[in-house]
Design a protein around this motif. Structure first.
Motif, PDB file in Angstrom:
ATOM      1  N   ASN A 191     -19.487 -12.291   6.611  1.00 51.80           N
ATOM      2  CA  ASN A 191     -19.484 -11.058   5.837  1.00 51.80           C
ATOM      3  C   ASN A 191     -18.975  -9.882   6.654  1.00 51.80           C
ATOM      4  OD1 ASN A 191     -21.138 -11.541   3.098  1.00 51.80           O
ATOM      5  ND2 ASN A 191     -21.993 -12.834   4.710  1.00 51.80           N
ATOM      6  N   TRP A 192     -18.113  -9.081   5.992  1.00 49.63           N
ATOM      7  CA  TRP A 192     -17.503  -7.910   6.611  1.00 49.63           C
ATOM      8  C   TRP A 192     -17.690  -6.704   5.697  1.00 49.63           C
ATOM      9  CZ3 TRP A 192     -15.656 -12.785   6.779  1.00 49.63           C
ATOM     10  CH2 TRP A 192     -15.167 -13.302   7.989  1.00 49.63           C
ATOM     11  N   ALA A 193     -17.857  -5.517   6.273  1.00 48.12           N
ATOM     12  CA  ALA A 193     -17.974  -4.291   5.487  1.00 48.12           C
ATOM     13  C   ALA A 193     -17.232  -3.166   6.193  1.00 48.12           C
ATOM     14  CB  ALA A 193     -19.441  -3.913   5.286  1.00 48.12           C
ATOM     15  N   THR A 194     -16.825  -2.163   5.414  1.00 51.23           N
ATOM     16  CA  THR A 194     -16.100  -1.030   6.000  1.00 51.23           C
ATOM     17  C   THR A 194     -17.030  -0.014   6.633  1.00 51.23           C
ATOM     18  OG1 THR A 194     -16.088   0.077   3.848  1.00 51.23           O
ATOM     19  CG2 THR A 194     -14.148  -1.239   4.415  1.00 51.23           C
ATOM     20  N   SER A 195     -18.336  -0.091   6.332  1.00 53.53           N
ATOM     21  CA  SER A 195     -19.312   0.833   6.903  1.00 53.53           C
ATOM     22  C   SER A 195     -20.684   0.197   6.818  1.00 53.53           C
ATOM     23  CB  SER A 195     -19.324   2.162   6.143  1.00 53.53           C
ATOM     24  OG  SER A 195     -19.829   1.976   4.828  1.00 53.53           O
ATOM     25  N   GLU A 196     -21.641   0.784   7.511  1.00 54.02           N
ATOM     26  CA  GLU A 196     -23.006   0.260   7.429  1.00 54.02           C
ATOM     27  C   GLU A 196     -23.533   0.379   6.003  1.00 54.02           C
ATOM     28  OE1 GLU A 196     -27.320   0.773   9.669  1.00 54.02           O
ATOM     29  OE2 GLU A 196     -25.483   1.528  10.601  1.00 54.02           O
ATOM     30  N   ALA A 197     -23.157   1.438   5.296  1.00 53.11           N
ATOM     31  CA  ALA A 197     -23.609   1.623   3.915  1.00 53.11           C
ATOM     32  C   ALA A 197     -23.072   0.541   2.994  1.00 53.11           C
ATOM     33  CB  ALA A 197     -23.182   3.001   3.404  1.00 53.11           C
ATOM     34  N   GLY A 198     -21.951  -0.075   3.369  1.00 51.71           N
ATOM     35  CA  GLY A 198     -21.355  -1.112   2.535  1.00 51.71           C
ATOM     36  C   GLY A 198     -21.942  -2.498   2.743  1.00 51.71           C
ATOM     37  N   ARG A 199     -22.793  -2.664   3.733  1.00 48.56           N
ATOM     38  CA  ARG A 199     -23.410  -3.969   3.966  1.00 48.56           C
ATOM     39  C   ARG A 199     -24.353  -4.333   2.828  1.00 48.56           C
ATOM     40  NH1 ARG A 199     -25.104  -3.581  10.418  1.00 48.56           N
ATOM     41  NH2 ARG A 199     -22.966  -3.336  11.223  1.00 48.56           N
ATOM     42  N   CYS A 200     -24.483  -5.607   2.556  1.00 49.58           N
ATOM     43  CA  CYS A 200     -25.374  -6.063   1.489  1.00 49.58           C
ATOM     44  C   CYS A 200     -26.811  -6.030   2.003  1.00 49.58           C
ATOM     45  CB  CYS A 200     -25.008  -7.467   1.022  1.00 49.58           C
ATOM     46  SG  CYS A 200     -26.085  -8.057  -0.312  1.00 49.58           S
ATOM     47  N   ARG A 201     -27.553  -5.026   1.575  1.00 55.80           N
ATOM     48  CA  ARG A 201     -28.920  -4.850   2.059  1.00 55.80           C
ATOM     49  C   ARG A 201     -29.848  -5.966   1.569  1.00 55.80           C
ATOM     50  NH1 ARG A 201     -29.475   0.924  -0.294  1.00 55.80           N
ATOM     51  NH2 ARG A 201     -31.700   0.403  -0.209  1.00 55.80           N
ATOM     52  N   HIS A 202     -29.555  -6.512   0.403  1.00 60.74           N
ATOM     53  CA  HIS A 202     -30.401  -7.599  -0.102  1.00 60.74           C
ATOM     54  C   HIS A 202     -30.293  -8.826   0.805  1.00 60.74           C
ATOM     55  CE1 HIS A 202     -32.704  -9.753  -3.167  1.00 60.74           C
ATOM     56  NE2 HIS A 202     -31.941 -10.786  -2.892  1.00 60.74           N
ATOM     57  N   ASN A 203     -29.079  -9.213   1.150  1.00 63.59           N
ATOM     58  CA  ASN A 203     -28.926 -10.357   2.053  1.00 63.59           C
ATOM     59  C   ASN A 203     -29.537 -10.077   3.414  1.00 63.59           C
ATOM     60  OD1 ASN A 203     -27.714 -12.016   0.189  1.00 63.59           O
ATOM     61  ND2 ASN A 203     -25.628 -11.514   0.810  1.00 63.59           N
ATOM     62  N   LEU A 204     -29.443  -8.841   3.876  1.00 62.61           N
ATOM     63  CA  LEU A 204     -30.058  -8.496   5.153  1.00 62.61           C
ATOM     64  C   LEU A 204     -31.579  -8.655   5.101  1.00 62.61           C
ATOM     65  CD1 LEU A 204     -27.831  -5.460   6.176  1.00 62.61           C
ATOM     66  CD2 LEU A 204     -28.161  -7.546   7.523  1.00 62.61           C
ATOM     67  N   LEU A 205     -32.182  -8.424   3.931  1.00 65.55           N
ATOM     68  CA  LEU A 205     -33.619  -8.700   3.802  1.00 65.55           C
ATOM     69  C   LEU A 205     -33.904 -10.179   4.049  1.00 65.55           C
ATOM     70  CD1 LEU A 205     -34.896  -6.687   0.687  1.00 65.55           C
ATOM     71  CD2 LEU A 205     -35.386  -6.249   3.075  1.00 65.55           C
ATOM     72  N   TYR A 206     -33.072 -11.054   3.463  1.00 68.66           N
ATOM     73  CA  TYR A 206     -33.247 -12.492   3.701  1.00 68.66           C
ATOM     74  C   TYR A 206     -33.110 -12.801   5.193  1.00 68.66           C
ATOM     75  CZ  TYR A 206     -32.270 -13.373  -1.333  1.00 68.66           C
ATOM     76  OH  TYR A 206     -32.280 -13.414  -2.699  1.00 68.66           O
TER      77      TYR A 206
END
Length: 400
Positions: A270-285
């Protein structure tokens, strides 16, 4: 359809949890996953718990599905009381086969049951052909903040091999429509290593997602699951099996193109253009938080207890209609179980994991083999370098 669910101990009829699990619910974050098991057609590589109309049989329907999910939510509300819901993720299947207002009703029910946190991330998956601008606008008005579109490839030939129904240009157009509808966060999913896919095909797919202006890209190597139509075609010799070296080349191409375009990896796929663009739900997992999974076959985890619902939508609906938990079985995770899972997930993150939490000899070997970031290692943190990301599973085996 997916394979058999694992064995476990019975779930109480009322779905109740041990006191110690309830007491800590949501302490490290809390998410809700909603599974929508309906698909218009079945992709040849898919083994998810999903059903086309012909596979569904009686006792379940799209029309009554939102109400059935809300019934499970009522049971869940009587079981735990987390402080707030940080993230909601609606997956499938094809969630957008339900009406936007039905998805909105489910989200409203979650808010009424537990309360959405200020700035909560609310995601739904969608197939590109299942949405249009009007539908996306209604989703946005109903409180969804993020959408994940299953693009898979920009090559018509590759889409045909995968049995995808959308045209090659539909996914980027849907992404642009999502932006127009007011979604700040849009993901496009890619699959690489499909039989017949060329390096040029994948390069075109990468250019397409970059040009679509999304802020998140997921890219996964094709995995051939037993029981799928694709696996049967490979056994018959109609398609060649994926090659590891090809998959590695595709991953390197993805990293090069996406990093040049301003994306940064934060998890191996997974890649994102900013920290705000990261998938927070998956990060919970990935960071060991709690979540409740609503829907047939959905998995949940609260306070070291993991359970999973019955698979078939009709069985799921009947359980709830009878006032019983739809949980099929559960397991109590030991401290060692949780430690191993924490390592398996955190090693894949760009933040890595403290060296103190992994096997030291394995970590030293991974460093010696050139799979880790030396500077981070010197500061007590295990972080994969690019070569280490290609061999992440091997590193995880060594450091567990």
């Amino acid at each position: 359809m997916a394979g058999a669910l694992p064995d476990g101990e019975p779930v109480p009829v009322d779905g109740s949890l041990p006191i110690e699990a309830v007491a800590g619910a949501g302490r490290n974050g809390f998410g809700v996953y909603v599974h929508v098991p309906f698909c218009a057609s079945r992709c040849g590589y898919c083994d998810f718990n999903t059903y086309t109309a012909s596979e569904l049989g009686g006792g379940a329907s799209r029309e009554g599905y939102a109400d059935t999910v809300l019934s499970e939510l009522k049971l869940a509300q009587n079981t735990i009381n987390p402080e707030k819901v940080d993230t909601v993720f609606v997956g499938g299947g094809t969630p957008t086969l339900l009406g936007a207002d039905d998805l909105g009703r489910i989200l409203e029910g979650i808010d009424q049951a537990w309360g959405l946190a200020d700035g909560a991330e609310v995601t739904t998956e969608a197939n590109p052909e299942s949405v249009d601008l009007d539908y996306l606008r209604r989703l946005r008005r109903n409180g969804f903040t993020r959408i994940s579109l299953g693009m898979q490839s920009a090559s018509p030939a590759v889409l045909r091999i995968l049995d995808r129904q959308h045209t090659a240009g539909r996914a980027p157009r849907a992404a642009l429509e999502a932006r127009e509808a007011g979604f700040e966060h849009v993901n496009l999913d890619l699959i690489y290593g499909t039989p017949g896919e060329t390096a040029d095909d994948f390069a075109a797919s990468l250019r397409t997602v970059i040009d679509a202006g999304v802020d998140h890209v997921s890219a996964y190597a094709l995995i051939v699951e037993d029981g799928t139509r694709m696996a049967a075609r490979m056994r018959r010799g109609e398609l060649p099996y994926p090659e590891d070296d090809v998959a590695a080349d595709r991953y390197l191409a993805a990293e090069a193109a996406l990093s040049e375009a301003g994306f940064s990896w934060y998890e191996v796929s997974n890649w994102a253009t900013s920290e705000a663009g990261r998938c927070r739900h998956n990060l919970l997992y990935w960071t060991g938080a709690d979540w409740w999974g609503l829907g047939p076959g959905a998995h949940s985890h609260v306070g070291g207890v993991r359970w999973w619902n019955v698979k078939h939508p009709a069985t799921y609906a009947k359980r709830l209609a009878d006032g019983a938990s739809p949980g099929q079985a559960r397991e109590m995770l030991t401290d060692d179980d949780r430690r191993v899972e924490d390592i398996m997930l955190r090693v894949r993150l760009s933040d890595g994991i403290p060296l103190a939490r992994v096997d030291q000899r394995g970590a030293e070997q991974a460093l010696e083999d050139g799979l880790l970031v030396p500077g981070a290692y010197g500061k007590g943190q295990l972080i994969l370098n690019l070569r280490g990301r290609l061999l992440a599973d091997a590193v995880i085996r060594d450091v567990v």
